[in-house]
Write an enzyme that holds these catalytic residues in place. Sequence first.
Site, PDB file in Angstrom:
ATOM      1  N   GLU A  99       0.842  -1.204   0.000  1.00 21.22           N
ATOM      2  CA  GLU A  99       0.000   0.000   0.000  1.00 21.22           C
ATOM      3  C   GLU A  99       0.879   1.256   0.000  1.00 21.22           C
ATOM      4  O   GLU A  99       0.757   2.134   0.859  1.00 21.22           O
ATOM      5  CB  GLU A  99      -0.980  -0.044   1.178  1.00 21.22           C
ATOM      6  CG  GLU A  99      -1.842  -1.305   1.106  1.00 21.22           C
ATOM      7  CD  GLU A  99      -2.844  -1.477   2.246  1.00 21.22           C
ATOM      8  OE1 GLU A  99      -2.852  -0.651   3.172  1.00 21.22           O
ATOM      9  OE2 GLU A  99      -3.626  -2.445   2.183  1.00 21.22           O
ATOM     10  N   GLU A 153      -4.535  -9.306  -1.298  1.00 23.70           N
ATOM     11  CA  GLU A 153      -4.904  -9.112   0.112  1.00 23.70           C
ATOM     12  C   GLU A 153      -6.330  -8.625   0.205  1.00 23.70           C
ATOM     13  O   GLU A 153      -6.706  -7.613  -0.382  1.00 23.70           O
ATOM     14  CB  GLU A 153      -3.958  -8.100   0.781  1.00 23.70           C
ATOM     15  CG  GLU A 153      -4.143  -8.062   2.293  1.00 23.70           C
ATOM     16  CD  GLU A 153      -3.249  -7.050   2.987  1.00 23.70           C
ATOM     17  OE1 GLU A 153      -2.035  -7.011   2.702  1.00 23.70           O
ATOM     18  OE2 GLU A 153      -3.781  -6.296   3.826  1.00 23.70           O
TER      19      GLU A 153
END
Length: 483
Positions: free
Chosen positions: A213, A316
Amino acid sequence: MKTPVLLILTHAIFGLNPVFADVTTTIVASSNYGVWEGWGTSLAWWAVAFGDRDDLADAVFSLKDASVNGVTLPGLGMNIVRYNAGATSSNSIDGESMVRSPKVDPFRLVNGYWLDWTSSDPASSSWLWSTDAKQRSMMQKAQSRGADLFELFSNSPMWWQLYNHNPSGSDNGSSDNLQSWNYQQFAVYLSTIALYAKNNWGITFDSVEAFNEPSANWWNGKTGTQEGCHFNVATQQEVLPYLRSELNSRGLSSVLISASDENTYDAAVSTWKGLNSTAKATVGQINVHGYQYGNGDRSALYNQAKSAGKKLWNSEYGESDATGSQLISNVILDFRWLHPTAWVYWQIIDGGGWGLITGDDAAGTLSGPTQKYYVLAQLTRHIRPGMRILDSGCDYAVAAYDTSAHKLVIVAVNWGDAQYLNFDLSQFGTPGQSGATIQRWSTQISSGDKYATYKDTTLSGSKFWSYFAKNQVQTFEVPGVVL
Ligand SMILES: *[C@@H]1O[C@H](CO)[C@@H](O)[C@H](O)[C@H]1NC(C)=O
Ligand SMILES: *[C@@H]1O[C@H](CO)[C@@H](O)[C@H](O)[C@H]1NC(C)=O
């Protein structure tokens, strides 16, 4: 299609279910969204706590029944493992030591292997290969149960490679934390682990992911609760070629680089578009996280990956809905619009509805499975690696085809009032033998059936149907189907 008379009579006589309007979907036999690579999980942090448990390894990575805390669970049969290369160590270097966020959960700091900048030689005392034993133990238990795809991923570089020495992020969360003179050293760190794993752990990583991220602005060293690190796209673009060359120079040129594990589909599109052609060429697989749930332009990311010739994974996914409702909804959206070839749940064990099994990593305590566990089993046990992903023709089902076993798998959910869902297989060359038994499995979202199985469904010509309660998930395996 019309509900057959016999079923109407049965239900009318026993008064079980009033007959409602039904819906039909036609499976698009000519469609092909790629070969399914598998289902998986990331090991950090649950495996740092529970990595020595064979019962959990059975439940997650085998298809056997597994007894966990006295509950018999259908094994999920996951075959993908994401191993987290930690960023934390307790040693000091010339009087400098790691800085911790005041909010950090100690269990979310994962011990890393490279202790100091003195030597990059993995045989030197700068490396501590005995640390993080439990995460490695679960990875090996997974492998011995059939897991065959391994990804090495990082939440943050080692603390001493960071400007503020804090593996939870920079001081304001939105600026780079990796020191500019350590771009190559970060690539050396991950590549050295990959080579060491191959030579010493019997694990050959298929891919390496350096960024987690990276565009997020919440990797903040003052407030962070875990490891994390912001990377500007321009920085990713500089790190990626180093990672490629460090892997290559260790004889790991077949290890793919995956990037950039952005939090949302939209951020992944923006980051991918922002990388230049040199950086894009180093990437073999686009990873994205599924935290945009029902929103975001999944198709746009699919189109980017397809036109660039890259694999695409939902690497994810997680949320706090223990019922499994959000999970099945978002998996269907992914199959329909994102078309990943792999799908990875974040944490098997967690609290607050996030775990498939409820537990507390820090306390080392486990309770039981959530209903979400059984909802996921409806998918992972039936849509198996090697199957061709088909277009289900609707937004309430997914479909996959096993070319060698001539088996069609459909997983469907009924969100509305109880009704029949009809499946039309008329586009297949052979839609199976009329009259053949179609085994089905059922899980009721929230509570009720937990992966119960029935043999009460048959193929009628090129169609079959099943009665669905509201919020019921059913999986069907249709034998003898030929494209
Ligand atoms: C965050 O900190 C960096 C480094 O001190 C600075 O360049 C940047 O402007 C800051 N960003 C914000 C949003 O405060
Ligand atoms: C892409 O960016 C890298 C790092 O900034 C640079 O070395 C490389 O030359 C760039 N490639 C192109 C095609 O501009």
